[in-house]
Design a protein around this motif. Sequence first.
Motif, PDB file in Angstrom:
ATOM      1  N   LYS A  26       0.905  -1.297   0.016  1.00 29.92           N
ATOM      2  CA  LYS A  26      -0.074  -0.180   0.019  1.00 29.92           C
ATOM      3  C   LYS A  26       0.943   1.271  -0.059  1.00 29.92           C
ATOM      4  N   ALA A  27       0.717   2.151  -0.967  1.00 29.71           N
ATOM      5  CA  ALA A  27       1.639   3.448  -0.977  1.00 29.71           C
ATOM      6  C   ALA A  27       0.611   4.359  -0.129  1.00 29.71           C
ATOM      7  N   ALA A  28       1.337   5.639   0.333  1.00 29.38           N
ATOM      8  CA  ALA A  28       0.822   6.418   1.124  1.00 29.38           C
ATOM      9  C   ALA A  28      -0.450   7.132   0.551  1.00 29.38           C
ATOM     10  N   ASP A  29      -0.562   7.137  -0.663  1.00 28.66           N
ATOM     11  CA  ASP A  29      -1.857   7.660  -1.256  1.00 28.66           C
ATOM     12  C   ASP A  29      -2.967   6.577  -1.279  1.00 28.66           C
ATOM     13  N   GLY A  30      -2.702   5.338  -0.920  1.00 26.91           N
ATOM     14  CA  GLY A  30      -3.849   4.455  -1.055  1.00 26.91           C
ATOM     15  C   GLY A  30      -3.737   3.369  -2.147  1.00 26.91           C
ATOM     16  N   SER A  31      -2.936   3.745  -3.113  1.00 24.57           N
ATOM     17  CA  SER A  31      -2.895   2.953  -4.330  1.00 24.57           C
ATOM     18  C   SER A  31      -2.066   1.732  -4.132  1.00 24.57           C
ATOM     19  N   ARG A  32      -2.362   0.793  -4.897  1.00 23.90           N
ATOM     20  CA  ARG A  32      -1.601  -0.668  -4.746  1.00 23.90           C
ATOM     21  C   ARG A  32      -0.513  -0.792  -5.577  1.00 23.90           C
ATOM     22  N   LEU A  33       0.801  -1.349  -5.006  1.00 19.48           N
ATOM     23  CA  LEU A  33       2.062  -1.675  -5.878  1.00 19.48           C
ATOM     24  C   LEU A  33       2.168  -3.110  -5.847  1.00 19.48           C
ATOM     25  N   PRO A  34       1.876  -3.767  -7.100  1.00 22.91           N
ATOM     26  CA  PRO A  34       2.347  -5.013  -7.050  1.00 22.91           C
ATOM     27  C   PRO A  34       3.912  -5.440  -6.988  1.00 22.91           C
ATOM     28  N   VAL A  35       4.188  -6.195  -6.281  1.00 26.10           N
ATOM     29  CA  VAL A  35       5.754  -6.353  -5.977  1.00 26.10           C
ATOM     30  C   VAL A  35       5.971  -7.792  -5.807  1.00 26.10           C
ATOM     31  N   LEU A  36       7.331  -8.162  -5.898  1.00 21.37           N
ATOM     32  CA  LEU A  36       7.773  -9.797  -5.921  1.00 21.37           C
ATOM     33  C   LEU A  36       8.911  -9.434  -4.760  1.00 21.37           C
ATOM     34  N   VAL A  37       8.907 -10.318  -3.482  1.00 22.63           N
ATOM     35  CA  VAL A  37       9.456 -10.032  -2.506  1.00 22.63           C
ATOM     36  C   VAL A  37      10.423 -11.169  -2.197  1.00 22.63           C
ATOM     37  N   ALA A  38      11.896 -10.715  -1.850  1.00 22.81           N
ATOM     38  CA  ALA A  38      12.537 -11.988  -1.362  1.00 22.81           C
ATOM     39  C   ALA A  38      13.089 -11.365   0.063  1.00 22.81           C
ATOM     40  N   ALA A  39      13.474 -12.544   0.810  1.00 24.89           N
ATOM     41  CA  ALA A  39      13.812 -11.878   2.367  1.00 24.89           C
ATOM     42  C   ALA A  39      14.738 -13.034   2.803  1.00 24.89           C
ATOM     43  N   SER A  40      15.766 -12.774   3.822  1.00 24.77           N
ATOM     44  CA  SER A  40      16.325 -13.469   4.372  1.00 24.77           C
ATOM     45  C   SER A  40      16.625 -13.108   5.747  1.00 24.77           C
ATOM     46  N   VAL A  41      17.047 -14.083   6.588  1.00 23.01           N
ATOM     47  CA  VAL A  41      17.230 -13.565   8.098  1.00 23.01           C
ATOM     48  C   VAL A  41      18.953 -13.836   8.578  1.00 23.01           C
ATOM     49  N   ARG A  42      19.127 -12.748   9.208  1.00 21.58           N
ATOM     50  CA  ARG A  42      20.615 -12.415   9.645  1.00 21.58           C
ATOM     51  C   ARG A  42      20.666 -12.835  11.011  1.00 21.58           C
ATOM     52  N   GLU A  43      21.411 -13.894  11.368  1.00 20.91           N
ATOM     53  CA  GLU A  43      21.476 -14.229  12.780  1.00 20.91           C
ATOM     54  C   GLU A  43      22.523 -13.344  13.396  1.00 20.91           C
ATOM     55  N   GLY A  44      22.242 -13.263  14.867  1.00 19.84           N
ATOM     56  CA  GLY A  44      23.100 -12.476  15.579  1.00 19.84           C
ATOM     57  C   GLY A  44      23.802 -13.505  16.616  1.00 19.84           C
ATOM     58  N   SER A  45      24.350 -12.967  17.556  1.00 16.32           N
ATOM     59  CA  SER A  45      25.029 -14.120  18.405  1.00 16.32           C
ATOM     60  C   SER A  45      24.239 -15.168  19.152  1.00 16.32           C
ATOM     61  N   GLY A  46      24.813 -16.299  19.402  1.00 18.48           N
ATOM     62  CA  GLY A  46      23.920 -17.139  19.623  1.00 18.48           C
ATOM     63  C   GLY A  46      23.123 -17.958  18.881  1.00 18.48           C
ATOM     64  N   GLY A  47      23.201 -17.400  17.518  1.00 23.40           N
ATOM     65  CA  GLY A  47      22.463 -18.132  16.526  1.00 23.40           C
ATOM     66  C   GLY A  47      20.861 -17.819  16.307  1.00 23.40           C
ATOM     67  N   ARG A  48      20.719 -16.627  17.141  1.00 23.98           N
ATOM     68  CA  ARG A  48      19.338 -16.211  17.111  1.00 23.98           C
ATOM     69  C   ARG A  48      19.012 -15.120  16.114  1.00 23.98           C
ATOM     70  N   PRO A  49      17.682 -15.218  15.278  1.00 23.86           N
ATOM     71  CA  PRO A  49      17.519 -14.324  14.656  1.00 23.86           C
ATOM     72  C   PRO A  49      17.641 -12.802  15.038  1.00 23.86           C
ATOM     73  N   ALA A  50      18.547 -11.827  14.329  1.00 24.77           N
ATOM     74  CA  ALA A  50      18.691 -10.554  14.363  1.00 24.77           C
ATOM     75  C   ALA A  50      18.069  -9.404  13.529  1.00 24.77           C
ATOM     76  N   LEU A  51      18.013  -9.887  12.188  1.00 20.80           N
ATOM     77  CA  LEU A  51      17.497  -8.931  11.325  1.00 20.80           C
ATOM     78  C   LEU A  51      16.761  -9.661  10.317  1.00 20.80           C
ATOM     79  N   VAL A  52      15.876  -9.038   9.821  1.00 23.47           N
ATOM     80  CA  VAL A  52      15.181  -9.602   8.479  1.00 23.47           C
ATOM     81  C   VAL A  52      15.533  -8.773   7.076  1.00 23.47           C
ATOM     82  N   ARG A  53      16.163  -8.903   6.128  1.00 25.36           N
ATOM     83  CA  ARG A  53      16.270  -8.170   5.155  1.00 25.36           C
ATOM     84  C   ARG A  53      15.743  -8.491   4.159  1.00 25.36           C
ATOM     85  N   THR A  54      14.864  -7.371   3.643  1.00 28.06           N
ATOM     86  CA  THR A  54      13.795  -7.947   2.382  1.00 28.06           C
ATOM     87  C   THR A  54      14.250  -7.167   1.355  1.00 28.06           C
TER      88      THR A  54
END
Length: 441
Positions: A110-138
């Motif tokens: 959803k854009a700020a003006d209410g319009s719709r933007l079709p997208v393709l998304v790829a995401a990956s999880v970056r792990e922090g110390s102890g192997g726990r998820p710290a950040l999701v990069r999209t």
Amino acid sequence: MTSRASPDPDPEPAPEPDGPEPGDGGNPEDDLEELYENTPCGQLSSVPGGRIVKVNTTLLDWLGYRREELVGRRTFSQLLSVGGRIYYETHLAPLLRMQGRVGGIALEMKAADGSRLPVLVAASVREGSGGRPALVRTSVFEARDRRAYETELLRARQEADRERERVQQLATTLQRSLLPPALPDIPGTELAAHYHTASIDEVGGDFYDLFPVSGGRWGFFLGDVSGKGAAAASVTSLVRYSLRAASASDPDPVRVLANLNTVLEHENHGDDPRFCTVIHGLLTPGEHGCELTLAGGGHPPALLMRADGTAGYLHTPGGQLVGVLPDAHFAATTVRLAPGDTLLLYTDGLTEARAVHTDGRRREREGGRYGEEALLDFAAGLAPASAADAVTAVGALLEGLGEGVDDDTAVLALGVPVSRKAPETPGTPEAPDGPEPFRSP
């Protein structure tokens, strides 16, 4: 004493180092930041709870937000449409937790003006110390052009499907117009017919008909025109009309076929000559059976199934293709059908069907085709059979051959029902035996 190598008169210039030279005003760190901010795809980072902690200029421009409106204030799922948010919570987020990365997910933002933007998304999880998820990069890829292409492709496919339906309906309507809507009632005779369509997209050239002629007799024919489609349909219409017209003036089967041969031979002037195979017959009903006179023009022989359980081919020797030679020869044969006997006519879509054994190997006999020998074995196991039962069994056989039947098949059966004694009525004499009238479906 060692000698010095002479210098190369044309030395190659030393390669220039990649990237900006130190001191030329360039800064590799600044370049990486600029690449992140203005890369052709949107970039967004969020903590595992979904809160946005970083977003690039490209995505902000697409959506029309200011950076401070998103960073630390919104979650990624809040930027999605209602359907996209549900999909994110039920599918995308669990997949990320299990696999650590996902790609090629189609969503709408959803854009700020209410319009719709079709997208393709790829995401990956970056792990922090102890192997726990710290950040999701999209990474977000704009898909407006792709969506427009898919919409246009879907529209074109739907239009093609509608056009195919129109073609199929036209082919079906045209095919029905080349066949009798129903078989007539002939007292003392049993009739049945079946038409098996190999392709709903094309009109076949198979045909049959049964009609009254002079003297209480009935003419009938079954045949197959070469080719398919509209051209074959036009020849089929000409053949049916010519056979009926010739039978009205002189129902003798040999002369009827000779007349048809003349008509077709005169019509063959182009590069695609048309001919047909056909069996034409004359049926004369009797008190306890009927007499048939058959003339064949290059057509597979009829099958005769007797009341005693025997079966055999009824050949019409000497019959040549109709419409090829100006002086084609046709010969006739006569047979009498007694109660319980059935004559089966068929086109070569049946005998030329590809036969497959239960173990998947094609039948070696008849070059992989079902063949006349197999059909005779089938009829021998079927006899004695009424006309309706014979046609039903052949229809089931054709269905069982499945995709092996690559040509339309017409089937016409003529039989004499077994006579049955009428029940006695008190005070009235016993009714004599006689054939029961049959009403064709």
